[in-house]
Design an enzyme around this catalytic site. Sequence first.
Site, PDB file in Angstrom:
ATOM      1  N   ASP A 165       0.840  -1.203   0.000  1.00 30.13           N
ATOM      2  CA  ASP A 165       0.000   0.000   0.000  1.00 30.13           C
ATOM      3  C   ASP A 165       0.873   1.251   0.000  1.00 30.13           C
ATOM      4  O   ASP A 165       2.038   1.207   0.411  1.00 30.13           O
ATOM      5  CB  ASP A 165      -0.880   0.039   1.266  1.00 30.13           C
ATOM      6  CG  ASP A 165      -1.865  -1.112   1.305  1.00 30.13           C
ATOM      7  OD1 ASP A 165      -2.187  -1.658   0.239  1.00 30.13           O
ATOM      8  OD2 ASP A 165      -2.299  -1.451   2.423  1.00 30.13           O
TER       9      ASP A 165
HETATM   10  N1  URA Z   1      -1.279  -5.915   3.844  1.00 27.14           N
HETATM   11  C1  URA Z   1      -1.753  -4.654   3.916  1.00 27.14           C
HETATM   12  O1  URA Z   1      -2.764  -4.394   4.531  1.00 27.14           O
HETATM   13  N2  URA Z   1      -1.052  -3.692   3.292  1.00 27.14           N
HETATM   14  C2  URA Z   1       0.100  -3.918   2.608  1.00 27.14           C
HETATM   15  O2  URA Z   1       0.702  -2.987   2.062  1.00 27.14           O
HETATM   16  C3  URA Z   1       0.567  -5.231   2.559  1.00 27.14           C
HETATM   17  C4  URA Z   1      -0.139  -6.211   3.193  1.00 27.14           C
END
Ligand code: URA
Length: 250
Positions: A105
Amino acid sequence: MSSIRLDRYLADVHVGSRKEIREYIRDGRVRVGDEVVTRTETHVDTEEDRITLDGQLLAYSKYRYYMLHKPAGVVTATRDGLSRTVVELLKNVPVRGLSPVGRLDKDTEGLLLLTDDGALLHRLISPGYHVEKVYEAHLDEPVTDGMLQCLSEGVDIGDDTKTLPATAVRLAQDEEGRDVVELTIREGRFHQVKRMFHALGREVVFLKRVAFAGLVLDPNLKTGAYRTLSSAEITALKEVPDKSGETQKG
Ligand code: URA
């Protein structure tokens, strides 16, 4: 047999810019087998010849593999109209064909691989391989042992099936006194870690990936920095086993 020019060989293994490579060769720092070769246009065999620079063996790979310490605020994409992308962080690197292996993310930090080796990328993100991803999640409220147990058994996050059993280990609290959990998951669902904690009534306030497919984030890589993978690391990635037989429904 695959015959290419010596300067092309050195460029493919990313030992320097075109100009630097010409200099290495002209300065007699490059050997093909035992022989110093000073002509850039000399042809070498990528499979048979042993090429060294200052005595260091340069194993040939036509693909590129990078480990990036992704900072928050950068999107996992090759192109984005609005935000800076992870690919834009790679300086002095020919980025054409490079793709991130999976996705973090925008606000997540940590280990992200980038490669132009499509076959490897495909395997590492394929649901069937259950590649291990290790995260450090900092939580808004204290986490109970019962919650860790739920994470290890699989959590209903609103999808068709529960998450696969994860490994959840309590780490020392962070500087702000927040609970930190090291969570190892073997899937890659959208926002998975955040949704797993959310399902237990906790919100992730900071998330960092510290390992992926057995590769640990290099402690020498500052946030935003990157390096090429070593031959041993590439070999290990290519040997990641297919664990699709272990899939559990829940
Ligand atoms: N899980 C999440 O919630 N965000 C990420 O960036 C990776 C795994």
